[in-house]
Design an enzyme around this catalytic site. Sequence first.
Site, mmCIF file in Angstrom:
data_model
loop_
_atom_site.group_PDB
_atom_site.id
_atom_site.type_symbol
_atom_site.label_atom_id
_atom_site.label_comp_id
_atom_site.label_asym_id
_atom_site.label_seq_id
_atom_site.Cartn_x
_atom_site.Cartn_y
_atom_site.Cartn_z
ATOM 1 N N LEU A 1 0.827 -1.211 0.000
ATOM 2 C CA LEU A 1 0.000 0.000 0.000
ATOM 3 C C LEU A 1 0.861 1.262 0.000
ATOM 4 O O LEU A 1 0.534 2.253 -0.668
ATOM 5 C CB LEU A 1 -0.921 -0.004 1.217
ATOM 6 C CG LEU A 1 -2.044 -1.052 1.188
ATOM 7 C CD1 LEU A 1 -2.649 -1.214 2.579
ATOM 8 C CD2 LEU A 1 -3.121 -0.665 0.185
ATOM 9 N N ARG B 1 0.878 4.305 -2.632
ATOM 10 C CA ARG B 1 0.704 5.681 -2.142
ATOM 11 C C ARG B 1 1.808 6.593 -2.663
ATOM 12 O O ARG B 1 1.545 7.706 -3.141
ATOM 13 C CB ARG B 1 0.696 5.663 -0.611
ATOM 14 C CG ARG B 1 0.364 6.984 0.043
ATOM 15 C CD ARG B 1 0.465 6.839 1.545
ATOM 16 N NE ARG B 1 -0.093 7.982 2.243
ATOM 17 C CZ ARG B 1 -0.069 8.125 3.558
ATOM 18 N NH1 ARG B 1 0.476 7.203 4.325
ATOM 19 N NH2 ARG B 1 -0.591 9.199 4.123
ATOM 20 N N GLU C 1 -5.154 8.468 2.162
ATOM 21 C CA GLU C 1 -4.899 9.494 3.174
ATOM 22 C C GLU C 1 -4.068 8.956 4.331
ATOM 23 O O GLU C 1 -3.205 9.646 4.869
ATOM 24 C CB GLU C 1 -6.230 10.036 3.712
ATOM 25 C CG GLU C 1 -7.047 10.820 2.699
ATOM 26 C CD GLU C 1 -6.487 12.213 2.455
ATOM 27 O OE1 GLU C 1 -5.620 12.650 3.232
ATOM 28 O OE2 GLU C 1 -6.924 12.865 1.483
ATOM 29 N N ARG D 1 -2.569 -2.926 13.087
ATOM 30 C CA ARG D 1 -2.511 -3.415 14.454
ATOM 31 C C ARG D 1 -2.444 -4.941 14.448
ATOM 32 O O ARG D 1 -3.013 -5.605 13.579
ATOM 33 C CB ARG D 1 -3.705 -2.916 15.270
ATOM 34 C CG ARG D 1 -5.063 -3.459 14.843
ATOM 35 C CD ARG D 1 -5.571 -4.551 15.784
ATOM 36 N NE ARG D 1 -6.779 -5.149 15.260
ATOM 37 C CZ ARG D 1 -6.798 -6.251 14.529
ATOM 38 N NH1 ARG D 1 -5.664 -6.847 14.207
ATOM 39 N NH2 ARG D 1 -7.945 -6.761 14.107
ATOM 40 N N LYS E 1 -3.103 -8.256 16.927
ATOM 41 C CA LYS E 1 -3.715 -8.672 18.182
ATOM 42 C C LYS E 1 -2.643 -9.180 19.141
ATOM 43 O O LYS E 1 -1.679 -9.836 18.738
ATOM 44 C CB LYS E 1 -4.736 -9.793 17.939
ATOM 45 C CG LYS E 1 -6.114 -9.321 17.524
ATOM 46 C CD LYS E 1 -7.095 -10.478 17.527
ATOM 47 C CE LYS E 1 -8.477 -10.046 17.071
ATOM 48 N NZ LYS E 1 -9.085 -9.045 17.960
ATOM 49 N N LYS F 1 -24.246 -1.783 7.514
ATOM 50 C CA LYS F 1 -24.867 -2.478 8.638
ATOM 51 C C LYS F 1 -26.062 -1.661 9.136
ATOM 52 O O LYS F 1 -26.200 -0.477 8.833
ATOM 53 C CB LYS F 1 -23.850 -2.664 9.770
ATOM 54 C CG LYS F 1 -22.741 -3.649 9.442
ATOM 55 C CD LYS F 1 -21.862 -3.906 10.662
ATOM 56 C CE LYS F 1 -20.795 -4.940 10.370
ATOM 57 N NZ LYS F 1 -19.959 -5.236 11.567
ATOM 58 N N GLU G 1 -6.515 -9.060 7.506
ATOM 59 C CA GLU G 1 -7.756 -8.358 7.211
ATOM 60 C C GLU G 1 -7.428 -6.892 6.923
ATOM 61 O O GLU G 1 -6.774 -6.234 7.727
ATOM 62 C CB GLU G 1 -8.740 -8.431 8.375
ATOM 63 C CG GLU G 1 -10.056 -7.718 8.067
ATOM 64 C CD GLU G 1 -11.017 -7.674 9.240
ATOM 65 O OE1 GLU G 1 -12.104 -8.244 9.134
ATOM 66 O OE2 GLU G 1 -10.655 -7.067 10.268
#
Length: 220
Positions: A34, A38, A51, A56, A58, A125, A152
């Site tokens: 990515l 960019r 932007e 992160r 776990k 949702k 993910e």
Amino acid sequence: MDTDTIAEVASLRDEFARFLLRYKFGMDEIVTKLSILREEFSSTDGYNPIENIACRLKTMDGVLEKMARKGVEPSFEAIRGTLSDIAGVRVTCSFVSDVYRIVDLLTSQEDVTVIEVKDYIASPKTNGYRSLHVILDVPVFLSGGAEPVRVEVQFRTIAMDFWASLEHKTYYKFDTQVPQHLIDGLTGAAETAAELDATMERLHREVRSYGVPTASVRAI
């Protein structure tokens, strides 16, 4: 706790740490891909659709908590096959069209395998949440050879990310027992954010149709 038990616990902890390290490497691979996109856009297009990129991993406690909640058997193979969000990357884009553009560019790379796509932009949702989630396998090259690692990746606009952050803070503060008027307010705010995205996208297209570089417009 006797010496043998302490040694066994320490060994298991170290093995878990090595297991999570693979997910860190997979996450780093996606972030690198990515970041290259960019930088390329910044250098050649005069407009950067990405932007922000955040990631992160776990923690061990986080993985164990989710295992217990989902009833996953205590094995690394079960964790690998069941939990898809151990490594997570969040990409914030300027506009909705940018989200789909970057998703296409990332998922079309030969070494990226798409496992699942959940498009909560096209189908939000019930609470108003909008985002596009893509679960990927990416190869990580270790000393023993290549190993696919699941990551993910969530794609949002700035407005979607702002809304999601507020919603998360609200539910955290009230420990999921959120007053109905706040829930209604969040749902209304989600619609307002979607309308803002649509308006900003329209204005952005109009500006670019005049042939004025976006970078110059920002500098004014």
